[in-house]
Write a protein that holds these residues in place. Sequence first.
Motif, short mmCIF file in Angstrom:
data_model
loop_
_atom_site.label_atom_id
_atom_site.label_comp_id
_atom_site.label_asym_id
_atom_site.label_seq_id
_atom_site.Cartn_x
_atom_site.Cartn_y
_atom_site.Cartn_z
N TYR A 156 45.68 22.92 25.89
CA TYR A 156 46.84 23.48 26.59
C TYR A 156 46.45 23.75 28.03
CZ TYR A 156 44.98 28.28 26.63
OH TYR A 156 44.22 29.39 26.88
N ALA A 157 47.45 23.93 28.88
CA ALA A 157 47.20 24.21 30.29
C ALA A 157 48.07 25.36 30.75
CB ALA A 157 47.50 22.98 31.14
N ASP A 158 47.60 26.06 31.78
CA ASP A 158 48.45 26.94 32.57
C ASP A 158 48.51 26.26 33.93
OD1 ASP A 158 49.87 28.92 33.75
OD2 ASP A 158 48.33 30.47 33.63
N SER A 159 49.61 25.55 34.17
CA SER A 159 49.67 24.59 35.28
C SER A 159 49.26 25.15 36.64
CB SER A 159 51.07 23.96 35.36
OG SER A 159 51.29 23.15 34.23
N PRO A 160 49.69 26.34 37.05
CA PRO A 160 49.29 26.82 38.39
C PRO A 160 47.78 26.96 38.58
CG PRO A 160 51.16 28.07 37.59
CD PRO A 160 50.67 27.25 36.44
N THR A 161 47.04 27.11 37.48
CA THR A 161 45.57 27.21 37.58
C THR A 161 44.91 25.85 37.70
OG1 THR A 161 45.11 27.11 35.21
CG2 THR A 161 45.70 29.27 36.13
N ARG A 162 45.69 24.76 37.56
CA ARG A 162 45.19 23.38 37.60
C ARG A 162 44.16 23.13 36.50
NH1 ARG A 162 46.81 21.36 42.80
NH2 ARG A 162 47.18 23.06 44.28
N THR A 163 44.22 23.86 35.41
CA THR A 163 43.20 23.78 34.38
C THR A 163 43.81 23.44 33.02
OG1 THR A 163 41.88 25.44 35.53
CG2 THR A 163 41.33 25.03 33.23
N ILE A 164 43.19 22.47 32.32
CA ILE A 164 43.49 22.18 30.92
C ILE A 164 42.35 22.78 30.10
CG2 ILE A 164 43.91 20.41 29.18
CD1 ILE A 164 44.75 18.52 31.44
N TRP A 165 42.72 23.52 29.07
CA TRP A 165 41.76 24.18 28.20
C TRP A 165 41.72 23.48 26.84
CZ3 TRP A 165 39.29 28.40 30.45
CH2 TRP A 165 39.88 28.89 31.62
N SER A 166 40.58 23.59 26.17
CA SER A 166 40.47 23.12 24.79
C SER A 166 39.89 24.25 23.95
CB SER A 166 39.59 21.88 24.69
OG SER A 166 38.25 22.17 25.08
N LEU A 167 40.17 24.21 22.66
CA LEU A 167 39.62 25.23 21.77
C LEU A 167 39.58 24.69 20.35
CD1 LEU A 167 42.31 26.65 20.13
CD2 LEU A 167 42.73 27.38 22.46
N ASP A 168 38.71 25.27 19.54
CA ASP A 168 38.64 24.91 18.14
C ASP A 168 39.89 25.41 17.43
OD1 ASP A 168 36.12 23.84 18.61
OD2 ASP A 168 35.07 25.66 17.97
N TYR A 169 40.44 24.56 16.56
CA TYR A 169 41.70 24.88 15.89
C TYR A 169 41.55 24.54 14.41
CZ TYR A 169 46.79 25.23 15.27
OH TYR A 169 48.06 25.59 14.87
N HIS A 170 41.79 25.53 13.56
CA HIS A 170 41.57 25.37 12.13
C HIS A 170 42.89 25.18 11.38
CE1 HIS A 170 37.32 26.59 12.57
NE2 HIS A 170 37.80 27.40 13.50
N ALA A 171 42.82 24.46 10.27
CA ALA A 171 44.03 24.17 9.50
C ALA A 171 44.72 25.43 9.01
CB ALA A 171 43.67 23.27 8.31
N ASP A 172 43.94 26.51 8.79
CA ASP A 172 44.55 27.76 8.33
C ASP A 172 45.13 28.59 9.46
OD1 ASP A 172 42.30 28.77 9.58
OD2 ASP A 172 41.38 29.58 7.77
N GLY A 173 45.07 28.07 10.69
CA GLY A 173 45.67 28.74 11.83
C GLY A 173 44.71 29.49 12.72
N ARG A 174 43.46 29.68 12.27
CA ARG A 174 42.49 30.37 13.12
C ARG A 174 42.19 29.54 14.37
NH1 ARG A 174 37.66 30.31 10.87
NH2 ARG A 174 38.34 28.79 9.29
N MET A 175 41.88 30.23 15.48
CA MET A 175 41.66 29.58 16.76
C MET A 175 40.37 30.10 17.39
SD MET A 175 45.58 30.00 18.11
CE MET A 175 45.51 28.69 19.30
N GLY A 176 39.68 29.19 18.08
CA GLY A 176 38.46 29.56 18.77
C GLY A 176 38.74 30.05 20.18
#
Length: 291
Positions: A156-176
């Motif tokens: 996902y990105a927050d466009s004004p920051t010019r940055t795309i982020w990545s994170l671990d994403y689990h099938a049960d909904g947990r997020m890194g």
Amino acid sequence: MRLVVDAGDRLGECALWDGAAFWWTDIEGSKICRLEAGGSVRTWKLPERVGSFAFCGGSATKLLLGLASGIAVFDTAGDSLSPVIPVEADQPTTRINDGRCDRQGRFLFGMFNPEEASIGGLYRVHPDLRVERLPLPAAAVANSICFSPDGATMYYADSPTRTIWSLDYHADGRMGTPRVFVRLREDEGFPDGSCIDAQGGLWNAQWEGRCVVRYDSDGRETERIAFPVSRLTCPAFGGPGLDVLYVTSARGGLSKERLREEPQAGGVFAAATRWRGLPETRFALAPSTHP
């Protein structure tokens, strides 16, 4: 690269392929569009702006809508709209923006704040239409929501920051914890919508950048496609072989001089590629919640 629809959209967005046809929304026009065989366009006018939407599994006609004020289900066959489930009703300046389904069929979306203050949340819609706020930093303009082919990485990105982020994403909904995936230079524009190809490459439409750029799973640029308009908004793979990259764009806010320079601004474009996309994941709408 070719112009396929001279749509003149003020803010074309949410490019999606349903397996047979290309869909998108003009947010500021409060409408959803579908490119028909032969090149005509069918449109559905909605009572609010549509920031993003998803196809519903098990139905050829139902869409999950991210309206400006909340979530609803729309049936294109009868033009019927379910009651809206409000999102951020306590934040009068925000509206729903970019969204996409995870590999489990839940819909994730973020918010847009025209004042560009980072107050909007990111959310997940469950099959029963329960809306959950995610434990992610607030954003001003949430964009680029998409998932790796195996669903284990979210972007996902927050466009004004010019940055795309990545994170671990689990099938049960947990997020890194989010980590920087790509950061654009000031002369490259802003990251807008993204999609993922079958090899795990992320394709990002770059607002004010005049291009769509592919990054591999390590964030390295591997391909760049130039376009004749500056405000590119969202890409999606389509066509029978899922090897055509459709891209929406915007003309809203451009000066008369810039519109003369970019007469196709707000159009839908298509480019043949050597890459293949993935079928769009559909929202797993629970049968008991059908309007």
